[in-house]
Write a protein that holds these residues in place. Structure first.
Motif, PDB file in Angstrom:
ATOM      1  N   LEU A 174     -81.311  53.490 -69.838  1.00 49.42           N
ATOM      2  CA  LEU A 174     -81.633  51.555 -71.016  1.00 49.42           C
ATOM      3  C   LEU A 174     -82.195  50.945 -70.056  1.00 49.42           C
ATOM      4  N   ALA A 175     -83.447  50.158 -71.092  1.00 49.37           N
ATOM      5  CA  ALA A 175     -84.416  49.109 -70.223  1.00 49.37           C
ATOM      6  C   ALA A 175     -84.088  47.896 -70.624  1.00 49.37           C
ATOM      7  N   THR A 176     -84.685  46.855 -69.953  1.00 57.12           N
ATOM      8  CA  THR A 176     -84.938  46.256 -70.280  1.00 57.12           C
ATOM      9  C   THR A 176     -85.949  44.650 -69.923  1.00 57.12           C
ATOM     10  N   LEU A 177     -86.121  43.851 -70.765  1.00 52.75           N
ATOM     11  CA  LEU A 177     -86.736  42.950 -70.160  1.00 52.75           C
ATOM     12  C   LEU A 177     -86.006  41.005 -70.004  1.00 52.75           C
ATOM     13  N   GLU A 178     -85.301  41.193 -70.235  1.00 56.66           N
ATOM     14  CA  GLU A 178     -84.515  39.949 -69.392  1.00 56.66           C
ATOM     15  C   GLU A 178     -84.409  39.200 -68.105  1.00 56.66           C
ATOM     16  N   GLY A 179     -85.176  38.703 -68.070  1.00 55.00           N
ATOM     17  CA  GLY A 179     -84.975  37.833 -66.450  1.00 55.00           C
ATOM     18  C   GLY A 179     -85.454  38.408 -65.000  1.00 55.00           C
ATOM     19  N   TYR A 180     -86.728  38.994 -65.678  1.00 55.57           N
ATOM     20  CA  TYR A 180     -87.374  39.609 -65.102  1.00 55.57           C
ATOM     21  C   TYR A 180     -88.972  38.592 -65.458  1.00 55.57           C
ATOM     22  N   ARG A 181     -90.291  38.380 -64.404  1.00 53.40           N
ATOM     23  CA  ARG A 181     -90.769  37.866 -64.648  1.00 53.40           C
ATOM     24  C   ARG A 181     -91.814  38.984 -64.349  1.00 53.40           C
ATOM     25  N   LYS A 182     -92.725  38.957 -64.803  1.00 54.47           N
ATOM     26  CA  LYS A 182     -94.292  40.042 -64.992  1.00 54.47           C
ATOM     27  C   LYS A 182     -94.388  41.663 -65.513  1.00 54.47           C
ATOM     28  N   VAL A 183     -93.545  41.329 -66.663  1.00 57.57           N
ATOM     29  CA  VAL A 183     -92.669  42.607 -67.281  1.00 57.57           C
ATOM     30  C   VAL A 183     -92.855  42.402 -68.855  1.00 57.57           C
ATOM     31  N   GLY A 184     -92.782  43.744 -69.593  1.00 58.10           N
ATOM     32  CA  GLY A 184     -93.128  43.214 -71.028  1.00 58.10           C
ATOM     33  C   GLY A 184     -95.178  44.141 -70.983  1.00 58.10           C
TER      34      GLY A 184
END
Length: 196
Positions: A174-184
């Motif tokens: 399971l992946a997330t983009l929440e709460g992290y910078r330089k993701v997406g």
């Protein structure tokens, strides 16, 4: 993530396969076949490749029944490069499928990384208007997550699934983009093409 481990295991081959051929070649071939079919293990993760063959022990005869073809077992010790996804790892992969509630991403040997819409802050689903256009997720700054786009993500959870007879074991993430910078979504180095 990526590590090099020493593994010891038994390799079983039919005695008839040794006729006229080097036993070391047949044992190594069978070991490689077994690792390809197994794909991954819970302890070490995905098998990426054998880096060194440490030792091949003396053969053992496994058959008490004369009706079976004679099987020989060799204890083998080798070092292997492995990839074990863990919570908090930052990975990047290519979006393979877009659904209304999330996307599936493939990252190296990891075929099943799921990024839910709930874990993509500020993205919304855009349904395709025609057959030529595919659905995607878009942010207010017009960045897109669509099929073929490279996405950097953080591993939120990992599950290992072992199949019968250790054939094609797999990891699910399971992946997330929440709460992290330089993701997406990211553009590849050297590419003049925008990712949008």
């Amino acid at each position: 993530m990526i590590s090099e481990v020493e593994i010891s295991r038994d390799v079983a081959i039919f005695a008839d396969h040794l006729n006229g051929q080097s036993p070391h070649q047949q044992i190594l071939f069978k070991l490689l076949q077994d690792l390809i079919h197994e794909k991954a293990c819970r302890e070490h993760g995905f098998y990426l490749g054998i880096t060194a063959l440490k030792s091949i022990g003396d053969k053992k005869n496994n058959n008490e029944d004369n009706h079976q073809e004679r099987t020989l077992t060799f204890p083998v010790s080798f070092t292997c490069r492995t990839f074990l996804p863990a919570r908090g790892d930052v990975l990047q992969g290519i979006v393979k499928q877009v659904l209304w509630n999330g996307v599936f991403i493939r990252s190296g040997p990891l075929r099943y990384a799921y990024l839910s819409l709930l874990k993509m802050p500020d993205y919304h689903y855009v349904h395709s208007q025609s057959e030529n256009e595919k659905s995607y997720f878009q942010k207010d700054d017009l960045s897109k997550i669509a099929v073929g786009v490279v996405v950097r993500f953080v591993v939120l959870a990992v599950r290992f699934k072992e199949r019968p007879h250790k054939r094609r074991n797999d990891y699910y993430v399971l992946a997330t983009l929440e709460g992290y910078r330089k993701v997406g979504p990211i553009s590849l180095t050297g590419s003049d093409e925008p990712y949008m």
